[in-house]
Design an enzyme around this catalytic site. Structure first.
Site, PDB file in Angstrom:
ATOM      1  N   LEU A  11       3.798  12.544   0.394  1.00  0.00           N
ATOM      2  CA  LEU A  11       4.499  13.580   1.158  1.00  0.00           C
ATOM      3  C   LEU A  11       3.490  14.587   1.708  1.00  0.00           C
ATOM      4  O   LEU A  11       3.631  15.081   2.832  1.00  0.00           O
ATOM      5  CB  LEU A  11       5.517  14.292   0.244  1.00  0.00           C
ATOM      6  CG  LEU A  11       6.405  15.293   0.957  1.00  0.00           C
ATOM      7  CD1 LEU A  11       7.431  14.575   1.834  1.00  0.00           C
ATOM      8  CD2 LEU A  11       7.112  16.225  -0.018  1.00  0.00           C
ATOM      9  N   LYS A  67       2.013   2.014  -5.147  1.00  0.00           N
ATOM     10  CA  LYS A  67       2.637   1.484  -6.373  1.00  0.00           C
ATOM     11  C   LYS A  67       1.774   1.710  -7.598  1.00  0.00           C
ATOM     12  O   LYS A  67       2.276   2.062  -8.660  1.00  0.00           O
ATOM     13  CB  LYS A  67       2.880  -0.032  -6.260  1.00  0.00           C
ATOM     14  CG  LYS A  67       3.947  -0.412  -5.280  1.00  0.00           C
ATOM     15  CD  LYS A  67       3.995  -1.914  -5.106  1.00  0.00           C
ATOM     16  CE  LYS A  67       2.733  -2.472  -4.524  1.00  0.00           C
ATOM     17  NZ  LYS A  67       2.437  -2.079  -3.145  1.00  0.00           N
ATOM     18  N   ASP A  99       0.808  -1.225   0.000  1.00  0.00           N
ATOM     19  CA  ASP A  99       0.000   0.000   0.000  1.00  0.00           C
ATOM     20  C   ASP A  99       0.838   1.271   0.000  1.00  0.00           C
ATOM     21  O   ASP A  99       0.427   2.298   0.533  1.00  0.00           O
ATOM     22  CB  ASP A  99      -0.969   0.010   1.204  1.00  0.00           C
ATOM     23  CG  ASP A  99      -1.775  -1.268   1.259  1.00  0.00           C
ATOM     24  OD1 ASP A  99      -2.365  -1.614   0.237  1.00  0.00           O
ATOM     25  OD2 ASP A  99      -1.778  -1.935   2.312  1.00  0.00           O
ATOM     26  N   GLY A 135      -4.286  -4.796  -3.872  1.00  0.00           N
ATOM     27  CA  GLY A 135      -5.278  -3.816  -4.293  1.00  0.00           C
ATOM     28  C   GLY A 135      -4.586  -2.516  -4.644  1.00  0.00           C
ATOM     29  O   GLY A 135      -3.796  -2.004  -3.861  1.00  0.00           O
ATOM     30  N   HIS A 136      -4.816  -2.034  -5.846  1.00  0.00           N
ATOM     31  CA  HIS A 136      -4.217  -0.769  -6.271  1.00  0.00           C
ATOM     32  C   HIS A 136      -5.330   0.229  -6.556  1.00  0.00           C
ATOM     33  O   HIS A 136      -6.273  -0.100  -7.263  1.00  0.00           O
ATOM     34  CB  HIS A 136      -3.430  -0.964  -7.570  1.00  0.00           C
ATOM     35  CG  HIS A 136      -2.163  -1.726  -7.396  1.00  0.00           C
ATOM     36  ND1 HIS A 136      -1.438  -2.235  -8.443  1.00  0.00           N
ATOM     37  CD2 HIS A 136      -1.470  -2.044  -6.284  1.00  0.00           C
ATOM     38  CE1 HIS A 136      -0.368  -2.853  -7.976  1.00  0.00           C
ATOM     39  NE2 HIS A 136      -0.369  -2.752  -6.676  1.00  0.00           N
ATOM     40  N   GLN A 195       1.945  -5.721  -3.313  1.00  0.00           N
ATOM     41  CA  GLN A 195       2.293  -5.801  -1.883  1.00  0.00           C
ATOM     42  C   GLN A 195       3.653  -5.180  -1.606  1.00  0.00           C
ATOM     43  O   GLN A 195       4.164  -4.420  -2.392  1.00  0.00           O
ATOM     44  CB  GLN A 195       2.260  -7.245  -1.388  1.00  0.00           C
ATOM     45  CG  GLN A 195       0.924  -7.833  -1.642  1.00  0.00           C
ATOM     46  CD  GLN A 195       0.972  -9.301  -1.767  1.00  0.00           C
ATOM     47  OE1 GLN A 195       2.026  -9.891  -1.951  1.00  0.00           O
ATOM     48  NE2 GLN A 195      -0.165  -9.914  -1.685  1.00  0.00           N
ATOM     49  N   GLY A 234     -10.862  -3.365   3.228  1.00  0.00           N
ATOM     50  CA  GLY A 234     -11.457  -2.234   3.944  1.00  0.00           C
ATOM     51  C   GLY A 234     -10.983  -2.097   5.390  1.00  0.00           C
ATOM     52  O   GLY A 234     -11.433  -1.226   6.119  1.00  0.00           O
TER      53      GLY A 234
HETATM   54  P1  IMP Z   1      -2.368 -13.054   2.320  1.00  0.00           P
HETATM   55  O1  IMP Z   1      -1.476 -12.517   1.263  1.00  0.00           O
HETATM   56  O2  IMP Z   1      -3.831 -12.808   2.037  1.00  0.00           O
HETATM   57  O3  IMP Z   1      -2.073 -14.472   2.686  1.00  0.00           O
HETATM   58  O4  IMP Z   1      -2.081 -12.217   3.656  1.00  0.00           O
HETATM   59  C1  IMP Z   1      -0.818 -12.267   4.320  1.00  0.00           C
HETATM   60  C2  IMP Z   1      -0.421 -10.908   4.849  1.00  0.00           C
HETATM   61  O5  IMP Z   1      -0.134 -10.025   3.776  1.00  0.00           O
HETATM   62  C3  IMP Z   1      -1.510 -10.207   5.681  1.00  0.00           C
HETATM   63  O6  IMP Z   1      -0.859  -9.443   6.686  1.00  0.00           O
HETATM   64  C4  IMP Z   1      -2.168  -9.284   4.676  1.00  0.00           C
HETATM   65  O7  IMP Z   1      -2.798  -8.191   5.296  1.00  0.00           O
HETATM   66  C5  IMP Z   1      -0.955  -8.864   3.862  1.00  0.00           C
HETATM   67  N1  IMP Z   1      -1.290  -8.430   2.498  1.00  0.00           N
HETATM   68  C6  IMP Z   1      -1.617  -9.205   1.453  1.00  0.00           C
HETATM   69  N2  IMP Z   1      -1.837  -8.452   0.355  1.00  0.00           N
HETATM   70  C7  IMP Z   1      -1.620  -7.178   0.702  1.00  0.00           C
HETATM   71  C8  IMP Z   1      -1.640  -5.936  -0.006  1.00  0.00           C
HETATM   72  O8  IMP Z   1      -1.889  -5.842  -1.199  1.00  0.00           O
HETATM   73  N3  IMP Z   1      -1.359  -4.813   0.722  1.00  0.00           N
HETATM   74  C9  IMP Z   1      -1.042  -4.877   2.028  1.00  0.00           C
HETATM   75  N4  IMP Z   1      -0.988  -6.009   2.728  1.00  0.00           N
HETATM   76  C10 IMP Z   1      -1.270  -7.154   2.076  1.00  0.00           C
HETATM   77 MG    MG Z   2      -2.778  -1.980  -1.829  1.00  0.00          MG
END
Ligand code: IMP
Ligand code: MG
Length: 434
Positions: free
Chosen positions: A338, A16, A13, A40-41, A223, A308
């Protein structure tokens, strides 16, 4: 020809999508190389606001080819929904190619994601629940189903037969869950295959052809590097390879390390994390709420794009950032949000950790140690001036310039791009990346 990789430098987050959207202008091909629809972007452009989970952020430029590489775990249903939604809003998806080698997220992966998390109890990882972890586990265990397998009922039946009986045993005997029915699963996935067929192809050759023509290729990470299976805060990580360290980006689309010319790391001007696990600079006071809810009314607050969930908030952690710069081999940093710091009277950066009475400047591997570290902060004066309209580094308030220069020094990498707002144009290009 230049293949540029964009990775998240922290826990995801970092913005990117926004940086890829900006850099995609110069690239011909944009490819996703890892993760799945856990990512999620959010992208805001002249066509509105979009939330993407699988389709690369380059899709908004009609002339670009967009790829989803073999390193991605794809829930075909989610991908089809995303394609339909884009098409419904007038975005052409005909230049999207999905790797036949990418893993498919199957119904048992989603079931197991929920059951495993429940079973972890207090040490739950806080996954996004999309089945990504169990899907990658099957890939490594060599019982995964690939997107190419969806194209022919007989192939799919053979693969599902080999896996489903085993997974149903795990679901029912280990977790007391409901078994998945073979026929139901087959019918749905054969239909997904039929609808995805026009998009399925050989991603690696598309990249090689682009390289031969001398065109720029952008590899879009998902991620953050600190969620990396190898280098992240294990076991509180995702099950794929968000970083660019040799196993990540190249592996996820089928190019070698010598093909990659630059790696850009995206870092927020502070830190966030969703899900559980160590977070040394986490804030629990009003400052966390201030940063989380900045721009909340415009949908820009720190809440997960996929789930969410409110994101955990902390000051910029230069120890973790320095580590991330090194294992990603970063050539440049893009510093985002920033403007979120604009109103603060002072800003902290974590420069080292205190661990059991000693000062350390590297990230320990063990969770129990990471949970004990205390951040050592350096406090810099804030600028308390809006920066949203600034487009040149020299026009930034002097305190903001000092902050950025100090970040560069502490993390050991130049800041070549700064974002000061969500719109495509709200960016300061210090050094062009392409
Ligand atoms: P998983 O990828 O759903 O197995 O989750 C494993 C960890 O990665 C958890 O802490 C999620 O919140 C985190 N995570 C997975 N995808 C994202 C992302 O796109 N942004 C931020 N955290 C993520
Ligand atoms: Mg994201």
């Amino acid at each position: 020809m230049p293949i540029v990789v964009v990775v998240g430098g922290q826990w995801g987050d970092e913005g990117k999508g926004r940086i890829v959207d900006l850099l995609a202008r110069k690239a011909r091909v944009v490819a996703r190389y890892s993760a799945g629809n856990n990512a999620g972007h959010t992208i805001i452009n002249e066509k509105g606001e979009f939330k993407l989970h699988l389709v690369p952020a380059g899709i908004f430029y009609p002339e670009k080819t967009c790829l989803i590489g073999n390193g991605v775990a794809i829930d075909p249903e989610v991908l089809l929904q995303e394609i339909d939604q884009l098409e419904a809003r007038g975005i052409d998806t005909s230049k999207l190619v999905v790797s036949d080698r990418a893993q498919a997220i199957m119904p048992w992966h989603k079931a197991l994601d929920a059951l495993e998390e429940q079973a972890r109890g207090a040490s739950a990882i806080g996954t996004t629940g999309k089945g990504v972890g169990p899907c990658f586990a099957d890939k490594v265990a060599r019982r995964g189903i690939r997107i190419g397998d969806l194209l022919r009922r007989e192939d799919l039946a053979e693969r599902v037969n080999q896996t489903l009986e085993y997974q149903n045993r795990v679901i029912t005997r280990v977790y007391d869950g409901e078994p998945i029915r073979f026929e139901e699963c087959m019918d749905r996935y054969v239909d997904f295959g039929r609808r995805l067929k026009p998009y399925i192809g050989d991603v690696q050759s598309v990249i090689l052809q682009a390289e031969r023509r001398g065109e720029h290729v952008l590899l879009e990470g998902a991620q953050g590097s600190l969620l990396d299976l190898d280098h992240g805060t294990y076991p509180y990580v995702t099950s794929s390879v968000p970083s660019s360290s040799s196993s990540g980006a190249g592996l996820g689309v089928g190019v070698g390390p010598t093909d990659i010319s630059r790696v850009v790391g995206v870092f927020k001007s502070y830190c966030t994390r969703v899900g559980n696990g160590p977070f040394p600079t986490e804030l629990f006071d009003e400052m966390a709420t201030t940063l989380r809810d900045h721009g909340k009314e415009d949908g820009r607050g720190e809440y997960g794009t996929t789930t969410g969930r409110p994101r955990r908030i902390g000051w910029l952690d230069a120890v973790a950032a320095r580590y991330s710069v090194r294992f990603n081999g970063l050539s440049a940093v893009a510093l985002t949000r920033l403007d979120v710091l604009d109103e603060l009277p002072s800003i902290k950066i974590c420069t080292a950790y205190q661990l059991d009475g000693k000062t350390i400047d590297t990230m320990p591997a063990r969770e129990s140690m990471l949970n004990r570290v205390r951040p050592v902060y350096e406090e810099l004066p804030g600028w308390q001036t809006p920066t949203k309209h600034v487009r040149n580094f020299d026009d930034l308030p002097p305190q903001a310039q000092t902050f950025i220069r100090r970040v560069e020094e502490l993390i050991g990498c130049p800041v070549d791009l700064i974002s000061v707002g969500p719109e495509r144009e709200q960016a300061i290009i210090v050094n062009p990346i392409f």
